[in-house]
Design an enzyme around this catalytic site. Structure first.
Site, PDB file in Angstrom:
ATOM      1  N   ARG A   1      -9.978 -11.452   2.026  1.00 55.98           N
ATOM      2  CA  ARG A   1     -10.708 -12.554   1.487  1.00 55.98           C
ATOM      3  C   ARG A   1      -9.987 -13.970   1.510  1.00 55.98           C
ATOM      4  O   ARG A   1     -10.593 -15.077   1.501  1.00 55.98           O
ATOM      5  CB  ARG A   1     -11.450 -12.073  -0.091  1.00 55.98           C
ATOM      6  CG  ARG A   1     -10.190 -11.996  -0.800  1.00 55.98           C
ATOM      7  CD  ARG A   1     -10.630 -11.321  -2.008  1.00 55.98           C
ATOM      8  NE  ARG A   1     -10.748  -9.871  -1.836  1.00 55.98           N
ATOM      9  CZ  ARG A   1     -11.190  -8.846  -2.802  1.00 55.98           C
ATOM     10  NH1 ARG A   1     -11.484  -9.025  -4.018  1.00 55.98           N
ATOM     11  NH2 ARG A   1     -11.420  -7.476  -2.190  1.00 55.98           N
TER      12      ARG A   1
ATOM     13  N   LYS B   1       0.772  -1.029   0.200  1.00 54.68           N
ATOM     14  CA  LYS B   1       0.099  -0.135   0.042  1.00 54.68           C
ATOM     15  C   LYS B   1       0.873   1.261  -0.081  1.00 54.68           C
ATOM     16  O   LYS B   1       1.823   1.229   0.660  1.00 54.68           O
ATOM     17  CB  LYS B   1      -0.875  -0.072   1.363  1.00 54.68           C
ATOM     18  CG  LYS B   1      -1.987  -0.901   1.182  1.00 54.68           C
ATOM     19  CD  LYS B   1      -3.013  -0.596   2.462  1.00 54.68           C
ATOM     20  CE  LYS B   1      -3.936  -1.770   2.635  1.00 54.68           C
ATOM     21  NZ  LYS B   1      -4.775  -1.427   1.595  1.00 54.68           N
TER      22      LYS B   1
END
Ligand code: BES
Ligand code: MN
Ligand code: ZN
Length: 499
Positions: free
Chosen positions: A353, A279
């Protein structure tokens, strides 16, 4: 903390201040306000006339007067609640919280509240106590100076015509729920060097012990044995070992249909750097909150353990840190999840996920027939819904509808997004069964949901994307900035309605 319920003689309560709910546009001469206006020598009429107070939601005005006769408090706080027609029992938590925060800042130690809401006394009292407790949560745990040392210690709640037992019950419930929300918020707020997966597991064990529930922790060795290659692919780049936390609530006498089991499953990424798909640095600090789903599971389980509903519930948290290092997963790696499906990892920042895939499959392996997972899963849900609504998706419309209805009842917002085969096709991989991202810029929140759905076998399932609602960037009149404890109230009520 001291709570008291009274059913009359509001103005004579032995407290430092009185607080009353006031509707938007309400007149000081109206039948309800008249007596308070007289008590303060016409101050209510005066602040309304001067437009110092309009009754808007969250608005406050503090009136000082000389108490006389049986009246002991010399302050009256007006708390705006907005339009009378829209005001309901669950709004009382905000009213109570707004009054508490305001009076705390004025060094008041106790107050009596007249919430003036229609509805069930238990619910109103519960909301009042919960708002009282959650409004006093602060982020200053690690400050050595300038801590907020002020605290409002006592709440006297007045509901005319209520049964004393209902008031007592509601206040006790509200305290438990408020403290459970604060438990979630405290976990979410912990710095990631302190709350890594191991510490997360310890906090869960301590909570389970205190509330009389079982807690089991799976270590990496066990998870590898179980074939949780998807979850482990996220943990592999971190020096902190992953933990799967399982908290079990078993009622003394169950009213659940035989074989029915509800599982609450949470994303517990204790810090999300993005991994090799790193990120940007700016704002990365907020990714300490990436375990908020797991914290919500534990806070809800805490409330369940104390309030003892009559159905069994298991709480599962996939506690993992997502870091880049020499051993970390690479974009294009292929891993195998516990249910045997293969996953092409195209972005290591879509890690939530990946851990939930194995966590929901494990929930089903443990016998769950209904699964609700919650996760700070996608930035896309913030684009879609902002911080007003939690995104909800699922494979069973009745379950989704019931959660949405329950969220409305407690004053939280859940908003549904669709899942369908067309969306599921968008995560088909060229070389494995599925890939962990969809096409760039398309239905990002739904892509997360349909990915998790691949790992649900027969269970009814709903997914909550709380990325926009788990924490707030600024304070509100009734709560500090930072973690919100969102979904604890909805999930608890959902469990209680399912008994
Ligand atoms: N934890 C983030 C999602 C997130 C972002 C939560 C901002 C709260 C605020 C999640 O792991 C993530 O990085 N998601 C990616 C998915 C993408 C790579 C498909 C995202 O949303 O950008
Ligand atoms: Mn991520
Ligand atoms: Zn994440």
């Amino acid at each position: 903390m001291k709570f008291q319920g009274i059913t009359g003689k509001f103005t004579e309560a032995n407290v430092d201040a009185l607080a009353i709910a006031v509707f938007k546009g309400e007149k000081a001469t109206g039948s309800d306000l008249k007596q308070f206006d007289a008590l303060t020598g016409g101050l209510i009429a005066s602040v309304i006339k001067n437009e110092e107070f309009k009754g808007d939601k969250g608005e406050t005005a503090l009136l000082r007067f000389s108490p006389s006769g049986a009246v002991k408090a010399g302050r009256l706080l007006l708390v705006g609640v907005g339009e009378k027609a829209k005001y309901k029992a669950s709004d009382v938590s905000g009213v109570s919280g707004t009054a508490t925060r305001f009076l705390r800042s004025r060094n008041v130690k106790s107050f009596a509240l007249l919430p003036r809401a229609e509805g069930d006394a238990v619910e109103i009292a519960q909301a009042a106590a919960q708002g009282f407790v959650t409004s006093q949560f602060e982020l200053d745990k690690y400050k050595t100076k300038d801590k907020n040392e002020k605290a409002v210690a006592g709440l006297t709640l007045c509901i005319d015509g209520a049964k004393a037992a209902d008031l007592k019950n509601g206040l006790t419930r509200g305290q438990i729920i408020g403290e459970s929300m604060n438990f979630t918020r405290d976990l979410a707020n912990e710095p990631p060097n302190i709350l890594q997966p191991t510490e997360f597991a310890k906090r869960a064990q301590a909570m389970a012990k205190e509330t009389g529930m079982k807690c089991e922790i799976l270590d990496e060795e066990k998870m590898i044995k179980l074939g949780m290659g998807s979850l482990m692919s996220v943990s592999i780049g971190s020096a902190q070992p992953a933990k799967m936390i399982i908290v079990k609530y078993t009622p003394a006498k169950s009213t659940a249909k035989k074989g029915e089991l509800l599982a609450l499953v949470g994303k517990g990424i204790t810090f999300d750097t993005g991994g090799i798909s790193l990120k940007p640095g700016e704002g990365m600090d907020a990714m300490k909150y990436d375990m908020s789903g797991g914290a919500t599971v534990l806070g809800t389980m805490r409330a369940i353990g104390l309030l003892k509903p009559t159905i069994p519930v298991i709480g599962i948290v996939a506690a993992v840190e997502n870091m880049p290092d020499g051993a970390a997963s690479r974009p294009s790696d292929v891993v195998t999840a516990m249910n045997g499906k293969t996953v092409e990892i195209l972005n290591t920042d879509a890690e939530g996920r990946l851990v939930l895939a194995d966590a929901v499959a494990y929930a089903e392996k443990m016998g769950a027939t209904k699964i609700i997972d919650m996760a700070t899963l996608t930035g896309a849900v913030i684009v879609a819904l902002g911080d007003q609504n939690t995104g909800i998706m699922g494979n069973d419309q009745d379950l989704v509808d019931s959660l949405i209805a329950t969220s409305k009842e407690v004053g939280e917002g859940f908003w549904q997004l669709p899942v369908s085969e067309e969306y599921s096709k968008m995560i088909k991989s060229d070389i494995a069964d599925v890939k962990n991202i969809g096409p760039r810029g398309k239905a990002g929140t739904i892509m997360g949901a349909v990915f998790i759905q691949e790992f649900i076998d027969k269970a009814k399932w709903a997914h909550l994307d709380i990325a926009g609602t788990a924490w707030m960037d600024s304070a509100k009149s009734h709560q500090s900035k930072g973690p919100t404890g969102v979904a604890v109230r909805t999930l608890l009520k959902f469990v209680e309605k399912s008994q």
